[in-house]
Design a protein around this motif. Structure first.
Motif, PDB file in Angstrom:
ATOM      1  N   GLU A 110       0.849  -1.200   0.000  1.00 54.05           N
ATOM      2  CA  GLU A 110       0.000   0.000   0.000  1.00 54.05           C
ATOM      3  C   GLU A 110       0.882   1.247   0.000  1.00 54.05           C
ATOM      4  O   GLU A 110       1.248   1.770   1.052  1.00 54.05           O
ATOM      5  N   PRO A 111       1.267   1.738  -1.195  1.00 54.16           N
ATOM      6  CA  PRO A 111       2.184   2.877  -1.304  1.00 54.16           C
ATOM      7  C   PRO A 111       1.685   4.170  -0.650  1.00 54.16           C
ATOM      8  O   PRO A 111       2.494   5.027  -0.288  1.00 54.16           O
ATOM      9  N   ARG A 112       0.387   4.318  -0.473  1.00 59.03           N
ATOM     10  CA  ARG A 112      -0.123   5.547   0.150  1.00 59.03           C
ATOM     11  C   ARG A 112       0.368   5.700   1.586  1.00 59.03           C
ATOM     12  O   ARG A 112       0.461   6.826   2.092  1.00 59.03           O
ATOM     13  N   VAL A 113       0.725   4.602   2.235  1.00 61.00           N
ATOM     14  CA  VAL A 113       1.264   4.668   3.600  1.00 61.00           C
ATOM     15  C   VAL A 113       2.539   5.512   3.607  1.00 61.00           C
ATOM     16  O   VAL A 113       2.726   6.347   4.485  1.00 61.00           O
ATOM     17  N   ALA A 114       3.403   5.318   2.633  1.00 64.28           N
ATOM     18  CA  ALA A 114       4.653   6.100   2.555  1.00 64.28           C
ATOM     19  C   ALA A 114       4.367   7.579   2.412  1.00 64.28           C
ATOM     20  O   ALA A 114       5.035   8.409   3.041  1.00 64.28           O
ATOM     21  N   ARG A 115       3.384   7.929   1.614  1.00 61.72           N
ATOM     22  CA  ARG A 115       3.060   9.350   1.415  1.00 61.72           C
ATOM     23  C   ARG A 115       2.558   9.984   2.715  1.00 61.72           C
ATOM     24  O   ARG A 115       2.938  11.113   3.049  1.00 61.72           O
ATOM     25  N   VAL A 116       1.715   9.269   3.441  1.00 57.69           N
ATOM     26  CA  VAL A 116       1.193   9.810   4.699  1.00 57.69           C
ATOM     27  C   VAL A 116       2.312   9.936   5.732  1.00 57.69           C
ATOM     28  O   VAL A 116       2.419  10.962   6.417  1.00 57.69           O
ATOM     29  N   LEU A 117       3.152   8.922   5.842  1.00 56.61           N
ATOM     30  CA  LEU A 117       4.262   8.983   6.798  1.00 56.61           C
ATOM     31  C   LEU A 117       5.243  10.098   6.437  1.00 56.61           C
ATOM     32  O   LEU A 117       5.732  10.803   7.323  1.00 56.61           O
ATOM     33  N   ASP A 118       5.508  10.267   5.163  1.00 58.78           N
ATOM     34  CA  ASP A 118       6.405  11.337   4.725  1.00 58.78           C
ATOM     35  C   ASP A 118       5.813  12.706   5.052  1.00 58.78           C
ATOM     36  O   ASP A 118       6.522  13.605   5.510  1.00 58.78           O
ATOM     37  N   GLU A 119       4.527  12.846   4.841  1.00 56.75           N
ATOM     38  CA  GLU A 119       3.849  14.107   5.191  1.00 56.75           C
ATOM     39  C   GLU A 119       3.962  14.361   6.691  1.00 56.75           C
ATOM     40  O   GLU A 119       4.233  15.495   7.116  1.00 56.75           O
ATOM     41  N   ALA A 120       3.767  13.326   7.491  1.00 59.10           N
ATOM     42  CA  ALA A 120       3.856  13.466   8.947  1.00 59.10           C
ATOM     43  C   ALA A 120       5.275  13.889   9.357  1.00 59.10           C
ATOM     44  O   ALA A 120       5.444  14.732  10.243  1.00 59.10           O
TER      45      ALA A 120
END
Length: 76
Positions: free
Chosen positions: A13-23
């Motif tokens: 689930e690549p969207r996890v990386a985007r959310v963690l990077d945003e955080a």
């Protein structure tokens, strides 16, 4: 069976990386940290955990790994 890691979760689930990077990159004041944690946890819980669209990510282990990654991202 392949061992579950945050890298494996992100591969599924690549969207996890985007959310963690945003955080990681979001500036915050110390008093905002609990609210930010709740906000990102809610977003990530749709991707990993019982609500995940991916069967392999609907486990307690995957959820725990994701929560630890979120805490690391926020330095929480």
């Amino acid at each position: 069976m392949e061992r579950m890691t945050i890298e494996r979760i992100i591969a599924i689930e690549p969207r996890v990386a985007r959310v963690l990077d945003e955080a990681k990159r979001r500036p915050y004041r110390e008093e905002d940290l609990d609210g930010l944690y709740s906000e990102y946890k809610a977003r990530l819980s749709l991707l990993v955990g019982w609500s995940s669209p991916h069967k392999k990510l609907r486990t307690c282990r995957a959820y725990d790994i994701m929560i630890r990654a979120l805490c690391d991202a926020l330095d929480y």
